[in-house]
Design a protein around this motif. Structure first.
Motif, PDB file in Angstrom:
ATOM      1  N   SER A  15       4.417  19.648  10.958  1.00 26.71           N
ATOM      2  CA  SER A  15       4.670  18.291  10.473  1.00 26.71           C
ATOM      3  C   SER A  15       5.870  17.649  11.166  1.00 26.71           C
ATOM      4  O   SER A  15       6.196  16.491  10.909  1.00 26.71           O
ATOM      5  N   LYS A  16       6.512  18.385  12.043  1.00 25.99           N
ATOM      6  CA  LYS A  16       7.712  17.883  12.704  1.00 25.99           C
ATOM      7  C   LYS A  16       7.359  17.152  13.988  1.00 25.99           C
ATOM      8  O   LYS A  16       6.492  17.592  14.755  1.00 25.99           O
ATOM      9  N   VAL A  17       8.070  16.038  14.200  1.00 29.13           N
ATOM     10  CA  VAL A  17       7.871  15.230  15.397  1.00 29.13           C
ATOM     11  C   VAL A  17       9.215  15.096  16.100  1.00 29.13           C
ATOM     12  O   VAL A  17      10.239  14.841  15.473  1.00 29.13           O
ATOM     13  N   ARG A  41       9.642   1.003   5.108  1.00 31.84           N
ATOM     14  CA  ARG A  41       8.339   1.100   5.755  1.00 31.84           C
ATOM     15  C   ARG A  41       8.023   2.538   6.150  1.00 31.84           C
ATOM     16  O   ARG A  41       6.886   3.004   5.969  1.00 31.84           O
ATOM     17  N   THR A  42       8.989   3.281   6.679  1.00 31.54           N
ATOM     18  CA  THR A  42       8.729   4.669   7.069  1.00 31.54           C
ATOM     19  C   THR A  42       8.510   5.549   5.843  1.00 31.54           C
ATOM     20  O   THR A  42       7.686   6.467   5.861  1.00 31.54           O
ATOM     21  N   ILE A  43       9.259   5.250   4.765  1.00 34.27           N
ATOM     22  CA  ILE A  43       9.066   6.025   3.530  1.00 34.27           C
ATOM     23  C   ILE A  43       7.664   5.815   3.001  1.00 34.27           C
ATOM     24  O   ILE A  43       6.986   6.768   2.575  1.00 34.27           O
ATOM     25  N   GLU A  44       7.206   4.587   3.006  1.00 34.27           N
ATOM     26  CA  GLU A  44       5.865   4.273   2.516  1.00 34.27           C
ATOM     27  C   GLU A  44       4.796   4.982   3.335  1.00 34.27           C
ATOM     28  O   GLU A  44       3.759   5.404   2.805  1.00 34.27           O
ATOM     29  N   ALA A  45       5.039   5.169   4.655  1.00 30.31           N
ATOM     30  CA  ALA A  45       4.063   5.826   5.537  1.00 30.31           C
ATOM     31  C   ALA A  45       4.157   7.346   5.481  1.00 30.31           C
ATOM     32  O   ALA A  45       3.328   8.036   6.096  1.00 30.31           O
ATOM     33  N   GLY A  46       5.148   7.890   4.776  1.00 26.86           N
ATOM     34  CA  GLY A  46       5.280   9.341   4.683  1.00 26.86           C
ATOM     35  C   GLY A  46       6.078   9.945   5.809  1.00 26.86           C
ATOM     36  O   GLY A  46       6.022  11.166   6.027  1.00 26.86           O
ATOM     37  N   TYR A  97       5.236   3.448  16.195  1.00 29.27           N
ATOM     38  CA  TYR A  97       4.049   2.901  15.537  1.00 29.27           C
ATOM     39  C   TYR A  97       3.248   4.042  14.924  1.00 29.27           C
ATOM     40  O   TYR A  97       3.311   5.191  15.357  1.00 29.27           O
ATOM     41  N   ALA A  98       2.468   3.708  13.884  1.00 36.15           N
ATOM     42  CA  ALA A  98       1.613   4.705  13.228  1.00 36.15           C
ATOM     43  C   ALA A  98       0.292   4.068  12.855  1.00 36.15           C
ATOM     44  O   ALA A  98       0.238   2.875  12.508  1.00 36.15           O
ATOM     45  N   LYS A  99      -0.769   4.870  12.922  1.00 35.96           N
ATOM     46  CA  LYS A  99      -2.093   4.410  12.506  1.00 35.96           C
ATOM     47  C   LYS A  99      -2.271   4.849  11.047  1.00 35.96           C
ATOM     48  O   LYS A  99      -2.548   6.017  10.767  1.00 35.96           O
ATOM     49  N   ILE A 100      -2.102   3.890  10.118  1.00 33.76           N
ATOM     50  CA  ILE A 100      -2.110   4.197   8.691  1.00 33.76           C
ATOM     51  C   ILE A 100      -3.496   4.604   8.219  1.00 33.76           C
ATOM     52  O   ILE A 100      -3.670   5.561   7.449  1.00 33.76           O
ATOM     53  N   THR A 101      -4.529   3.891   8.672  1.00 29.57           N
ATOM     54  CA  THR A 101      -5.919   4.203   8.287  1.00 29.57           C
ATOM     55  C   THR A 101      -6.687   4.659   9.508  1.00 29.57           C
ATOM     56  O   THR A 101      -6.534   4.076  10.597  1.00 29.57           O
ATOM     57  N   PRO A 102      -7.497   5.711   9.390  1.00 22.44           N
ATOM     58  CA  PRO A 102      -8.279   6.187  10.539  1.00 22.44           C
ATOM     59  C   PRO A 102      -9.151   5.066  11.098  1.00 22.44           C
ATOM     60  O   PRO A 102      -9.830   4.361  10.364  1.00 22.44           O
ATOM     61  N   GLY A 103      -9.100   4.900  12.403  1.00 19.95           N
ATOM     62  CA  GLY A 103      -9.881   3.855  13.035  1.00 19.95           C
ATOM     63  C   GLY A 103      -9.227   2.487  13.007  1.00 19.95           C
ATOM     64  O   GLY A 103      -9.729   1.533  13.611  1.00 19.95           O
ATOM     65  N   GLY A 104      -8.090   2.372  12.288  1.00 19.20           N
ATOM     66  CA  GLY A 104      -7.395   1.094  12.209  1.00 19.20           C
ATOM     67  C   GLY A 104      -6.443   0.893  13.372  1.00 19.20           C
ATOM     68  O   GLY A 104      -6.371   1.691  14.308  1.00 19.20           O
ATOM     69  N   ASP A 105      -5.695  -0.187  13.317  1.00 22.69           N
ATOM     70  CA  ASP A 105      -4.719  -0.489  14.356  1.00 22.69           C
ATOM     71  C   ASP A 105      -3.402   0.213  14.061  1.00 22.69           C
ATOM     72  O   ASP A 105      -3.117   0.589  12.924  1.00 22.69           O
ATOM     73  N   LEU A 133      -0.072  11.424  10.439  1.00 25.16           N
ATOM     74  CA  LEU A 133      -0.554  10.167  11.003  1.00 25.16           C
ATOM     75  C   LEU A 133      -0.549  10.237  12.522  1.00 25.16           C
ATOM     76  O   LEU A 133       0.246  10.942  13.142  1.00 25.16           O
ATOM     77  N   GLU A 134      -1.442   9.486  13.141  1.00 26.18           N
ATOM     78  CA  GLU A 134      -1.434   9.351  14.590  1.00 26.18           C
ATOM     79  C   GLU A 134      -0.299   8.393  14.960  1.00 26.18           C
ATOM     80  O   GLU A 134      -0.240   7.274  14.473  1.00 26.18           O
TER      81      GLU A 134
END
Length: 840
Positions: A696-698, A634-639, A715-723, A667-668
């Motif tokens: 890019s470091k967190v 899941r984290t790989i897919e989110a970048g 948690y990450a917001k994958i799409t702007p304005g999304g959950d 991502l947020e």
């Protein structure tokens, strides 16, 4: 019917001499082969007279009257055709001319017995007597192999006997039952039409159902299929509640009969089409059979048939082919079973034992005692391609409270079993199909080529064990394949094994097709050390993973806190904690990662045994733990990449830890720290986690307030304005008893690029000078406001710094900044001040 073997010298009359054919030949030892087709009601001296000096070693004469007068004659019964061997005493120079031969002699006799009792072998057509010349042997050996010789079943070849070579098997007659589809369809249709027209005459029925049959095999198939589909077993007659039907017409009209009704009909129908058939009485492991019983001095209870096809005998049982008897409901269950059509003798003997040994049709016949001791195997055992490895007999006595069963298979197969208290009858109406196992007194494991079942009876006694199986690719219920009786003198003292509804232990046979390529644990019970167990599964493609842990005394809610799973593209990891001693079932469920609409399927089940140290409930994983712990698919897919900690479990002895990773897609992000709900703190747990975003470091920092286990969720917001979507959870285990201070309360103005160097705690000492160092990109002014306002100064490194007086704790300190041309100060974070002693 009996036969007499007459041994005498005689000479043939010149009228019996005929031309010798090219197929006649003499055996190498001077034996002349004579084929006799039946000499009935004739004396040997009436047939044969002298034409030369020839010695007859053996001649078979069918004469019922002579049999009665000569009780010492060996009984042959209603048997197959016989062979007569004639040896010439003439010298080498005195041989028969190739132009001389015996004439074919035909003698027909009329059987006066009732039609229902007639035997085909006693009404056979006349046999021929053929003399074969010795000189033809060397030049015509190959032709000799093609001669059709009808021999008694079980008769051993002698030097002067022509044999048919290697015995043919069922598969040599037809490749599979589909070759009879045309015949089967015709017979079923014709059977319905004949029943509607109330046709009960055997000859008419046989003529109708065999219409279009192209050979002897298809005619026999038509008869057998008609019997299986039109005659039901007479359960009422068997139980003695109604009179058993005797005549064939009554059986056909009523559409029911007992085993002899099937066999007598088969005999008569075969006779109508010229197929030689015999009724074979004997014992069977069917209705009324007692598992493991001795059959010595017990009257046989069943009857079936044997037929002669191309000079070789084959076995069939239309009664068993039609269905089974449900004794529990005293009813007949129609179920066409093609296995009992021309069954190979090696398989037929597992359930049918003839009164006469010769009808076993085996090279090495078995005794009745061995038949009774053998493991019972259903037809499904053979059609599924199974092979019994152990035990060798049906009754097993446990050794140290344990009994073992092992079955081999040629293609992937799914198994389960059932162990119940012993019943008298093997066939009692209990379901022959099963979908899952509800027994918790055994360990069933399936490897690449075999199934192993370890049985552990819970108490002293005798138990029935049924094994069920089906091909791995089948979607039907598992079917009963074999049975055993287990006697347990002394049970093994052990903890209860949890039920396994998923059939077997270890990787399931379907695991490979589900994407699970391997496991760190085999099918044996895993000994859990220190109350902790780690399972790793290798996957051939990205999968989603769910795990279930079951213990007989463990509540489901607590069991959920005993498992943490990590999902990576090629590795699935399951961390298990055991709070109780005893046996656990760990079940693994998977589905393809991207196919969210597909249901999870069971891929493996592992038995864990914890007999030493256990984990206290305070040490269990935190509640609400997600299915994806630690970095993974899941984290790989989110970048999100380059995690400083690649495992799901983190331990700290200082009460502090930092987790860093790269956020390549900017991502947020959002983090949540939690623990068991009954654990409360004066300061919210949200103040004990702090995030810093640079380029890019967190960096996610945690300062834990107490010793214990925490959940850190990302948690990450994958799409702007999304959950916000869950990315992964980390399990933080803190062994430091010294409470960690909270971080300052952060506001939305604290954004990417902002870095807090000093102070790193959010609760400051009162009446002290505190050094502040902070980087705020784009800020025009940065100030700390409390009881007084202090402006920070930016140094050469673009870090705002300065000394700030904390005050007496009446007001918190607010870090604020202005940006651009605005003069408004935006609060970045707030620092609390400890209360001075004695003040509220």
């Amino acid at each position: 019917m009996s036969a007499k073997v007459a041994i005498q010298k005689f000479s043939f009359h010149s009228s019996c001499v005929a031309r010798l054919s090219q197929q006649d030949e003499l055996t190498q030892k001077g034996c002349v082969q004579v084929k006799v087709l039946e000499l009935s009601d004739l004396q040997a001296n009436r047939i044969l007279s002298k034409v030369g000096s020839v010695a007859v070693i053996g001649a078979l004469v069918h004469n019922e009257n002579q049999a009665k007068e000569s009780p010492k004659s060996p009984p042959v019964g209603d048997t197959a055709p016989a062979q007569i061997l004639v040896c010439a005493k003439a010298s080498k120079s005195a041989v028969f001319s190739r132009h001389s031969v015996f004439e074919k002699l035909t003698v027909e006799s009329e059987d006066q017995r009732p039609a229902t009792k007639r035997q085909l072998s006693s009404e056979s057509a006349a046999r021929t007597i053929t003399v074969v010349k010795k000189s033809a042997v060397r030049t015509e050996v190959e032709e000799h192999r093609h001669l059709k010789t009808k021999a008694h079943p079980g008769q051993r070849a002698t030097p002067c006997t022509v044999t048919g070579g290697k015995r043919r098997r069922r598969k040599d007659l037809f490749t599979n039952s589909e070759v009879f589809n045309r015949v089967n369809s015709h017979v079923i249709r014709a059977g319905v039409e004949l029943k509607e027209k109330c046709v009960y005459d055997v000859k008419t029925i046989v003529r109708s159902i065999t219409q279009g049959a192209r050979n002897e095999l298809e005619r026999l198939r038509a008869i057998w299929v008609w019997l299986c589909h039109n005659i039901e077993y007479d359960v009422s007659g068997y139980l003695g509640r109604s009179e058993k039907l005797s005549s064939l017409e009554e059986v056909i009209a009523a559409g029911r009969g007992v085993c002899c009704g099937y066999s007598s009909l088969c005999l008569e129908m075969c006779r109508e089409v010229g197929i030689e058939c015999q009724e074979v009485p004997g014992h069977s492991k069917g209705i009324g059979y007692l598992q493991g019983q001795s059959l010595e001095n017990v009257k046989s209870d069943h009857q079936w048939n044997s037929v002669l096809l191309d000079g070789q005998w084959f076995l069939l049982d239309a009664c068993w082919g039609a269905g089974r008897v449900d004794m529990e409901h005293e009813s007949f269950v129609k179920r066409f079973d093609d296995f009992y059509f021309l069954t190979d003798p090696e398989e037929f003997i597992e359930s049918h034992f003839p009164d006469e040994q010769r009808w076993q049709l085996l090279d090495t016949p078995i005794p009745l005692e061995e038949f009774g001791r053998r493991v019972f195997k259903t037809s499904a055992f053979f059609t599924t391609g199974l092979r019994l490895i152990q035990p060798h007999h049906s009754h097993i006595v446990t050794d140290d409270g344990e009994a073992n069963v092992s079955i081999g298979f040629s293609r992937p197969t799914t198994f389960t079993y059932e162990m119940t208290q012993h019943q008298d009858f093997l066939h009692s109406g209990v379901s022959e199909q099963k979908e899952s196992s509800n027994s918790s007194y055994g360990l069933l494991t399936v490897s690449h080529r075999s199934m192993k079942l370890k049985l552990l009876p819970p108490a002293t006694g005798v138990y029935d064990v049924k094994v069920f199986a089906r091909p791995e690719t089948a979607t039907t219920h598992l079917v009963w394949v074999c049975s055993f009786t287990v006697e347990c003198p002394v049970p093994r003292a052990m903890e209860e094994i949890p039920e396994n509804p998923f059939l077997s232990w270890g990787l399931q046979p379907v695991a490979g097709s589900l994407g699970v390529a391997g496991s760190s644990q085999d099918s044996k019970a895993a000994e859990v050390e220190e109350g902790v167990f780690v399972l790793t599964l290798k996957s051939s493609r990205p999968l989603m993973l769910l795990c279930e842990l079951v213990h007989p005394a463990l509540e489901a809610a607590v069991a959920k806190r005993c498992v943490a799973t990590q999902i990576q593209p090629d590795i699935l990891t399951c961390h298990v904690m055991c709070p109780l001693r005893g046996f656990y079932r760990l079940s693994v469920f998977v589905r393809d990662y991207e196919k969210t609409e597909v249901k999870f399927q069971n891929a493996a089940n592992f038995l864990l045994h914890c007999k030493g140290k256990v984990v206290s409930r305070d040490e269990l994983y935190p509640p609400n733990l997600g299915s994806s712990c630690g970095p993974g698919s899941r984290t790989i897919e989110a970048g999100l990449s380059k995690f400083s900690h690649t495992t799901a479990l983190l331990s700290t002895q200082l009460g502090k830890c930092n987790i860093t990773f790269h956020n390549q897609r900017d991502l947020e992000l959002h983090t949540v720290l939690s623990r068991e709900e009954n654990q409360t703190a004066a300061i919210p747990l949200s103040r004990h986690v702090f995030c810093t975003f640079t380029d890019s470091k967190v960096t996610v920092s945690a300062s834990l307030p107490d010793a214990g286990v925490y959940r850190l969720a990302l948690y990450a917001k994958i799409t702007p304005g999304g959950d916000f979507s869950p990315m992964c959870d980390f399990v933080l285990r803190n062994s430091c008893v010294q409470p960690g201070p909270p971080f300052p309360c952060v506001y939305s103005a604290w954004r990417k690029g902002c870095v807090l160097f000093e102070p790193r705690v959010g609760l400051l000492e009162p009446v002290t000078w505190v050094r502040f160092r902070v980087r705020v990109p784009g800020a025009q002014r940065v100030s700390v406001m409390g009881e007084t306002r202090t402006d920070l100064k930016m140094n050469k490194s673009r870090v705002w710094e300065g000394e700030v007086f904390s005050g007496n704790g009446l007001q918190p300190l607010k870090l604020a900044a202005t940006s651009g041309e605005s003069t408004d100060m935006a609060v970045l974070m707030i620092f609390d001040i400890k209360q001075v002693e004695g003040e509220q």
